[in-house]
Design an enzyme around this catalytic site. Structure first.
Site, PDB file in Angstrom:
ATOM      1  N   MET A   1      29.072  56.202   0.880  1.00 32.99           N
ATOM      2  CA  MET A   1      28.674  57.569   1.154  1.00 32.99           C
ATOM      3  C   MET A   1      27.252  57.539   1.695  1.00 32.99           C
ATOM      4  SD  MET A   1      30.321  59.528  -2.118  1.00 32.99           S
ATOM      5  CE  MET A   1      29.977  61.117  -1.374  1.00 32.99           C
ATOM      6  N   GLU A   2      27.151  57.668   3.000  1.00 39.09           N
ATOM      7  CA  GLU A   2      25.874  57.504   3.685  1.00 39.09           C
ATOM      8  C   GLU A   2      24.828  58.480   3.153  1.00 39.09           C
ATOM      9  OE1 GLU A   2      24.162  57.020   8.225  1.00 39.09           O
ATOM     10  OE2 GLU A   2      25.855  58.357   7.868  1.00 39.09           O
TER      11      GLU A   2
ATOM     12  N   GLN B   1      30.796  47.339   3.912  1.00 38.21           N
ATOM     13  CA  GLN B   1      31.650  48.102   4.822  1.00 38.21           C
ATOM     14  C   GLN B   1      31.084  48.155   6.245  1.00 38.21           C
ATOM     15  OE1 GLN B   1      32.274  52.642   4.820  1.00 38.21           O
ATOM     16  NE2 GLN B   1      34.023  51.905   3.620  1.00 38.21           N
TER      17      GLN B   1
ATOM     18  N   CYS C   1      35.396  58.072   7.715  1.00 35.91           N
ATOM     19  CA  CYS C   1      34.216  58.933   7.788  1.00 35.91           C
ATOM     20  C   CYS C   1      34.500  60.176   8.631  1.00 35.91           C
ATOM     21  CB  CYS C   1      33.038  58.171   8.375  1.00 35.91           C
ATOM     22  SG  CYS C   1      31.538  59.186   8.497  1.00 35.91           S
TER      23      CYS C   1
ATOM     24  N   LYS D   1      39.596  51.505   4.474  1.00 36.76           N
ATOM     25  CA  LYS D   1      39.625  52.844   3.881  1.00 36.76           C
ATOM     26  C   LYS D   1      39.985  53.848   4.960  1.00 36.76           C
ATOM     27  CE  LYS D   1      37.255  56.286   1.157  1.00 36.76           C
ATOM     28  NZ  LYS D   1      35.980  56.900   0.724  1.00 36.76           N
TER      29      LYS D   1
ATOM     30  N   GLY E   1      39.371  60.765  -3.801  1.00 34.41           N
ATOM     31  CA  GLY E   1      39.174  62.136  -3.352  1.00 34.41           C
ATOM     32  C   GLY E   1      39.246  63.175  -4.449  1.00 34.41           C
ATOM     33  N   GLU E   2      38.144  63.929  -4.631  1.00 30.96           N
ATOM     34  CA  GLU E   2      38.084  65.095  -5.528  1.00 30.96           C
ATOM     35  C   GLU E   2      38.360  64.743  -6.990  1.00 30.96           C
ATOM     36  OE1 GLU E   2      36.724  68.947  -5.391  1.00 30.96           O
ATOM     37  OE2 GLU E   2      36.902  67.486  -3.776  1.00 30.96           O
TER      38      GLU E   2
ATOM     39  N   GLY F   1      33.661  58.618  -6.026  1.00 28.02           N
ATOM     40  CA  GLY F   1      32.532  58.821  -5.124  1.00 28.02           C
ATOM     41  C   GLY F   1      31.537  59.779  -5.741  1.00 28.02           C
ATOM     42  N   ARG F   2      31.553  61.008  -5.262  1.00 29.03           N
ATOM     43  CA  ARG F   2      30.597  62.002  -5.753  1.00 29.03           C
ATOM     44  C   ARG F   2      30.752  62.258  -7.254  1.00 29.03           C
ATOM     45  NH1 ARG F   2      31.969  66.965  -2.275  1.00 29.03           N
ATOM     46  NH2 ARG F   2      34.055  66.090  -2.613  1.00 29.03           N
TER      47      ARG F   2
END
Length: 303
Positions: free
Chosen positions: A1-2, A61, A91, A132, A193-194, A216-217
């Site tokens: 995650m940039e 990556q 992305c 991915k 995801g989510e 991720g987040r």
């Protein structure tokens, strides 16, 4: 995650535990053979056996659209000993897609196959090449075709972020579409995801049928999420996060970041933590207007 999950946050989060492997931010490959310093800037863990300080393996990556250039850079990267080399076909950023990178390639499964195949041939057999993807660009009509293109070209694993590029990061993630990908591939499929809570982690696993989940987040907002999901541990107390803040801040100070921008990194992380911890709201309010590193440090150290 940039711009978020860089090596500093990877270092801090993997100290918590529960994480089996990390993936770096993407390294953009666009027409030239990158110097080693570029790989090391994004993945300094390469100097530590491709592991974080806590000993968690790190996959590096790459993102690009030219098979030859991707292969040449992957070969150079391989000389530095990455745990794995991952290829980004997910992305959604307009700036990336505009230059034919990331999710836009999900409209070209033949090219995806060429890229993965070229990289796989260029990299020593002992280094896995993975990929991915999202469900698609504007829709999911080519999900299976793209996933098969990756696997048949040599991808050892495929991570599926269960949204299209058009969906961006808007809820929900369509985990129910992942089983069809699993059934079409002979390699492991990872769901993504989510996933913000333990309940969502387990629901994603049940709906997708995947026994591997990428966070991720969600783990940025709840550093103990992986431990909670794997071991049934309770949420980390707020007090247990304080040493992580100090570690994070010290690592930020050691980087080549302009002093006025260092506070922004702390605020960025706190913005995510506010989703899980009410206490983060108060800390964010204390540092929100601060720009001087010494002032931020005084708040974090309670001085």
């Amino acid at each position: 995650m940039e711009g978020l999950l860089d090596f500093v946050l990877r270092d801090v989060l993997t100290r918590v535990g529960g994480i089996d492997m990390c993936v770096t931010e993407f390294i953009r490959v666009s027409g030239s053979l990158l110097p080693n310093k570029t790989f090391l800037r994004i993945a300094p863990e390469l100097l530590n056996g491709s592991k974080t300080v806590a000993g968690v393996p790190v996959s590096v990556q790459l993102l690009g659209s030219d098979p030859v250039c991707m292969a040449e850079n992957a070969a150079r990267l391989a000389e530095l000993g990455p745990y794995e080399i991952d290829l980004n076909f997910g992305c959604p950023a307009k700036s990336v897609n505009r230059h034919r990178g990331g999710a836009v390639l999900l409209q070209e499964p033949e090219l995806i196959h060429e890229i993965v195949g070229a990289v796989r041939r260029a990299v020593p057999a002992h280094i896995p090449v993975t990929a991915k993807m999202r469900l698609g660009y504007n829709d999911n009509s080519q999900t299976i075709e793209c996933a098969q293109a990756m696997a048949s070209a040599g991808a050892a694993r495929v991570v599926v972020h269960a949204r299209t590029k058009l969906d961006g990061y808007k809820p929900p993630a369509y985990w129910e579409l992942i089983p069809a990908v699993r059934e079409a591939l002979a390699v492991p499929v990872v769901a993504n995801g989510e996933i913000w809570t333990v309940e969502e982690f387990h629901r994603c696993a049940a709906v997708s049928g995947c026994d591997q989940i990428m966070l991720g987040r969600g783990i940025v907002s709840n550093p103990g999420l992986a431990l909670m999901a794997k071991n049934g541990q309770p949420q980390l107390p707020w007090a247990d996060l304080q040493p992580l803040f100090i570690c994070f801040w010290q690592l930020i100070q050691a980087q080549h970041i302009m002093p006025k921008h260092r506070a922004g990194r702390m605020k960025q992380w706190l913005t995510y933590l506010r989703r899980t911890y009410p206490e983060a709201e108060a800390l964010f309010a204390q540092v929100r207007t601060l720009t001087e590193p010494d002032d931020v440090a005084a708040v974090l150290l309670g001085k």
